[in-house]
Scaffold this motif. Structure first.
Motif, PDB file in Angstrom:
ATOM      1  N   VAL A   1      -3.676  -6.938 -15.037  1.00  0.00           N
ATOM      2  CA  VAL A   1      -3.757  -7.406 -13.350  1.00  0.00           C
ATOM      3  C   VAL A   1      -2.370  -8.237 -13.120  1.00  0.00           C
ATOM      4  O   VAL A   1      -2.387  -9.353 -13.741  1.00  0.00           O
ATOM      5  N   LEU A   2      -1.712  -7.795 -12.252  1.00  0.00           N
ATOM      6  CA  LEU A   2      -0.401  -8.270 -12.206  1.00  0.00           C
ATOM      7  C   LEU A   2       0.083  -8.554 -10.784  1.00  0.00           C
ATOM      8  O   LEU A   2      -0.318  -7.430 -10.063  1.00  0.00           O
ATOM      9  N   PRO A   3       0.510  -9.477 -10.453  1.00  0.00           N
ATOM     10  CA  PRO A   3       1.115  -9.554  -9.045  1.00  0.00           C
ATOM     11  C   PRO A   3       1.909  -8.481  -8.509  1.00  0.00           C
ATOM     12  O   PRO A   3       2.903  -7.963  -9.460  1.00  0.00           O
ATOM     13  N   CYS A   4       1.871  -8.098  -7.424  1.00  0.00           N
ATOM     14  CA  CYS A   4       2.578  -6.934  -6.876  1.00  0.00           C
ATOM     15  C   CYS A   4       3.939  -7.429  -6.506  1.00  0.00           C
ATOM     16  O   CYS A   4       4.210  -8.623  -6.301  1.00  0.00           O
ATOM     17  N   ARG A   5       5.022  -6.671  -6.962  1.00  0.00           N
ATOM     18  CA  ARG A   5       6.508  -7.077  -6.610  1.00  0.00           C
ATOM     19  C   ARG A   5       6.734  -6.952  -5.217  1.00  0.00           C
ATOM     20  O   ARG A   5       7.448  -7.995  -4.495  1.00  0.00           O
ATOM     21  N   GLN A   6       5.814  -6.253  -4.306  1.00  0.00           N
ATOM     22  CA  GLN A   6       6.260  -6.009  -2.994  1.00  0.00           C
ATOM     23  C   GLN A   6       4.692  -6.355  -2.377  1.00  0.00           C
ATOM     24  O   GLN A   6       3.687  -5.606  -2.690  1.00  0.00           O
ATOM     25  N   ASN A   7       4.704  -7.290  -1.576  1.00  0.00           N
ATOM     26  CA  ASN A   7       3.665  -7.640  -0.950  1.00  0.00           C
ATOM     27  C   ASN A   7       3.649  -7.554   0.847  1.00  0.00           C
ATOM     28  O   ASN A   7       4.497  -8.384   1.240  1.00  0.00           O
ATOM     29  N   PRO A   8       3.043  -6.735   1.180  1.00  0.00           N
ATOM     30  CA  PRO A   8       1.766  -5.793   0.669  1.00  0.00           C
ATOM     31  C   PRO A   8       2.666  -4.424   0.131  1.00  0.00           C
ATOM     32  O   PRO A   8       3.769  -4.265   0.439  1.00  0.00           O
ATOM     33  N   PRO A   9       1.919  -3.934  -0.843  1.00  0.00           N
ATOM     34  CA  PRO A   9       2.639  -2.504  -1.393  1.00  0.00           C
ATOM     35  C   PRO A   9       2.454  -1.364  -0.624  1.00  0.00           C
ATOM     36  O   PRO A   9       1.617  -1.378   0.357  1.00  0.00           O
ATOM     37  N   ILE A  10       3.402  -0.638  -0.618  1.00  0.00           N
ATOM     38  CA  ILE A  10       3.845   0.337   0.288  1.00  0.00           C
ATOM     39  C   ILE A  10       2.586   1.302   0.247  1.00  0.00           C
ATOM     40  O   ILE A  10       1.947   1.969   1.117  1.00  0.00           O
ATOM     41  N   ALA A  11       1.998   1.455  -0.981  1.00  0.00           N
ATOM     42  CA  ALA A  11       1.170   2.599  -1.331  1.00  0.00           C
ATOM     43  C   ALA A  11      -0.189   2.190  -0.848  1.00  0.00           C
ATOM     44  O   ALA A  11      -1.207   3.123  -0.831  1.00  0.00           O
ATOM     45  N   ALA A  12      -0.344   1.135  -0.470  1.00  0.00           N
ATOM     46  CA  ALA A  12      -1.647   0.655   0.220  1.00  0.00           C
ATOM     47  C   ALA A  12      -2.087   1.195   1.651  1.00  0.00           C
ATOM     48  O   ALA A  12      -3.027   0.924   2.216  1.00  0.00           O
ATOM     49  N   GLY A  13      -0.709   1.584   2.060  1.00  0.00           N
ATOM     50  CA  GLY A  13      -0.752   2.295   3.508  1.00  0.00           C
ATOM     51  C   GLY A  13      -1.337   1.247   4.662  1.00  0.00           C
ATOM     52  O   GLY A  13      -1.973   1.495   5.651  1.00  0.00           O
ATOM     53  N   GLY A  14      -1.000  -0.164   4.552  1.00  0.00           N
ATOM     54  CA  GLY A  14      -1.080  -1.169   5.399  1.00  0.00           C
ATOM     55  C   GLY A  14      -2.646  -1.412   5.502  1.00  0.00           C
ATOM     56  O   GLY A  14      -3.104  -2.349   6.394  1.00  0.00           O
TER      57      GLY A  14
ATOM     58  N   LEU B   1      -2.716   7.747  -8.031  1.00  0.00           N
ATOM     59  CA  LEU B   1      -3.863   6.546  -7.337  1.00  0.00           C
ATOM     60  C   LEU B   1      -3.425   5.210  -7.942  1.00  0.00           C
ATOM     61  O   LEU B   1      -2.877   4.887  -8.952  1.00  0.00           O
ATOM     62  N   TYR B   2      -3.733   4.334  -6.927  1.00  0.00           N
ATOM     63  CA  TYR B   2      -3.326   2.882  -7.015  1.00  0.00           C
ATOM     64  C   TYR B   2      -4.578   2.045  -7.199  1.00  0.00           C
ATOM     65  O   TYR B   2      -5.474   2.179  -6.226  1.00  0.00           O
ATOM     66  N   ARG B   3      -4.687   0.926  -7.779  1.00  0.00           N
ATOM     67  CA  ARG B   3      -5.814   0.078  -7.900  1.00  0.00           C
ATOM     68  C   ARG B   3      -5.370  -1.376  -7.554  1.00  0.00           C
ATOM     69  O   ARG B   3      -4.350  -1.765  -8.376  1.00  0.00           O
ATOM     70  N   TYR B   4      -5.821  -2.110  -6.581  1.00  0.00           N
ATOM     71  CA  TYR B   4      -5.382  -3.409  -6.322  1.00  0.00           C
ATOM     72  C   TYR B   4      -6.516  -4.514  -6.167  1.00  0.00           C
ATOM     73  O   TYR B   4      -7.359  -4.111  -5.719  1.00  0.00           O
ATOM     74  N   PHE B   5      -6.468  -5.521  -6.770  1.00  0.00           N
ATOM     75  CA  PHE B   5      -7.086  -6.629  -6.118  1.00  0.00           C
ATOM     76  C   PHE B   5      -6.430  -7.573  -4.930  1.00  0.00           C
ATOM     77  O   PHE B   5      -5.144  -7.585  -5.058  1.00  0.00           O
ATOM     78  N   ALA B   6      -7.037  -7.921  -4.161  1.00  0.00           N
ATOM     79  CA  ALA B   6      -6.399  -8.610  -2.867  1.00  0.00           C
ATOM     80  C   ALA B   6      -7.340  -9.863  -2.733  1.00  0.00           C
ATOM     81  O   ALA B   6      -8.709  -9.693  -2.499  1.00  0.00           O
ATOM     82  N   SER B   7      -6.745 -10.999  -2.452  1.00  0.00           N
ATOM     83  CA  SER B   7      -7.644 -12.064  -2.686  1.00  0.00           C
ATOM     84  C   SER B   7      -6.926 -13.344  -1.483  1.00  0.00           C
ATOM     85  O   SER B   7      -5.835 -13.165  -1.464  1.00  0.00           O
ATOM     86  N   LYS B   8      -7.986 -14.156  -1.110  1.00  0.00           N
ATOM     87  CA  LYS B   8      -7.594 -15.054  -0.224  1.00  0.00           C
ATOM     88  C   LYS B   8      -6.810 -16.076  -1.188  1.00  0.00           C
ATOM     89  O   LYS B   8      -5.807 -16.686  -0.686  1.00  0.00           O
TER      90      LYS B   8
ATOM     91  N   ILE C   1      -4.405  -3.322   3.498  1.00  0.00           N
ATOM     92  CA  ILE C   1      -4.680  -4.545   2.569  1.00  0.00           C
ATOM     93  C   ILE C   1      -4.205  -5.999   3.360  1.00  0.00           C
ATOM     94  O   ILE C   1      -2.920  -5.899   3.928  1.00  0.00           O
ATOM     95  N   GLN C   2      -5.062  -6.889   3.879  1.00  0.00           N
ATOM     96  CA  GLN C   2      -4.515  -7.912   4.568  1.00  0.00           C
ATOM     97  C   GLN C   2      -4.436  -9.332   3.926  1.00  0.00           C
ATOM     98  O   GLN C   2      -3.998 -10.363   4.466  1.00  0.00           O
ATOM     99  N   LYS C   3      -4.864  -9.257   2.548  1.00  0.00           N
ATOM    100  CA  LYS C   3      -5.136 -10.645   1.957  1.00  0.00           C
ATOM    101  C   LYS C   3      -3.770 -10.818   1.375  1.00  0.00           C
ATOM    102  O   LYS C   3      -2.841 -10.245   1.160  1.00  0.00           O
ATOM    103  N   PRO C   4      -3.529 -12.257   1.334  1.00  0.00           N
ATOM    104  CA  PRO C   4      -2.233 -12.896   0.999  1.00  0.00           C
ATOM    105  C   PRO C   4      -1.737 -12.577  -0.676  1.00  0.00           C
ATOM    106  O   PRO C   4      -0.526 -12.430  -0.780  1.00  0.00           O
ATOM    107  N   ASN C   5      -2.818 -12.349  -1.603  1.00  0.00           N
ATOM    108  CA  ASN C   5      -2.461 -12.422  -2.840  1.00  0.00           C
ATOM    109  C   ASN C   5      -2.949 -11.015  -3.177  1.00  0.00           C
ATOM    110  O   ASN C   5      -4.314 -10.757  -3.461  1.00  0.00           O
ATOM    111  N   ILE C   6      -1.870 -10.306  -3.616  1.00  0.00           N
ATOM    112  CA  ILE C   6      -2.265  -8.848  -4.008  1.00  0.00           C
ATOM    113  C   ILE C   6      -1.771  -8.416  -5.558  1.00  0.00           C
ATOM    114  O   ILE C   6      -0.584  -8.857  -5.815  1.00  0.00           O
ATOM    115  N   TYR C   7      -2.575  -7.999  -6.435  1.00  0.00           N
ATOM    116  CA  TYR C   7      -2.332  -7.873  -7.638  1.00  0.00           C
ATOM    117  C   TYR C   7      -2.612  -6.266  -7.968  1.00  0.00           C
ATOM    118  O   TYR C   7      -3.604  -5.644  -7.459  1.00  0.00           O
ATOM    119  N   LYS C   8      -1.614  -5.590  -8.723  1.00  0.00           N
ATOM    120  CA  LYS C   8      -1.864  -4.322  -9.115  1.00  0.00           C
ATOM    121  C   LYS C   8      -2.586  -4.272 -10.441  1.00  0.00           C
ATOM    122  O   LYS C   8      -2.597  -5.111 -11.215  1.00  0.00           O
TER     123      LYS C   8
END
Length: 127
Positions: free
Chosen positions: A30-43, A3-10, A45-52
């Motif tokens: 709440v940490l910035p994702c190393r890979q934006n967008p994260p693979i686990a999100a399955g495409g 299970l993955y949880r992310y914040f995604a923000s403009k 998440i469309q926001k530019p700022n993603i945090y695990k």
């Protein structure tokens, strides 16, 4: 499967690294994702700022999440919170809209039901 949880923000969000003052010292991050967008999100998440978002699946985690949202999330920033099993899609019935300044732990209990979900913290007329 994880299970993955992310914040995604403009706009950028505040990061959090294991804060002792949050409810009994349990880990909440709440940490910035190393890979934006994260693979686990399955495409999804469309926001530019993603945090695990990391933390134990518990009432304490939900309390910490409520505190973080009230302190750091504003509707005009069009923030989303994703809770997804690796690469699985979130069905439309599991997409919720919640006012971040009025959020309470009862509004988030569904996150412990092991279903894919997304919370959108912006008005319903905004897409």
């Amino acid at each position: 499967m994880s299970l993955y949880r992310y914040f995604a923000s403009k706009n950028p969000l505040q990061t959090v690294m294991t804060l002792e003052e949050y409810h009994f010292g349990e880990q909440f991050e709440v940490l910035p994702c190393r890979q934006n967008p994260p693979i686990a999100a399955g495409g999804q998440i469309q926001k530019p700022n993603i945090y695990k978002v990391r933390g134990n699946k518990s009432e304490t985690f939900l309390n910490q999440l409520v505190d973080y949202i009230k302190e750091n999330v504003e509707e005009q920033n069009r923030v989303e919170f994703w809770s997804i099993w690796h690469s699985e899609k979130v069905p439309s019935i599991n997409i919720h809209r919640i006012n971040p300044q009025q959020i309470m732990i009862e509004d988030l209990r569904f996150l412990n039901e092991n279903e894919n979900s997304c919370i959108k913290f912006f008005p319903e007329n905004d897409k």
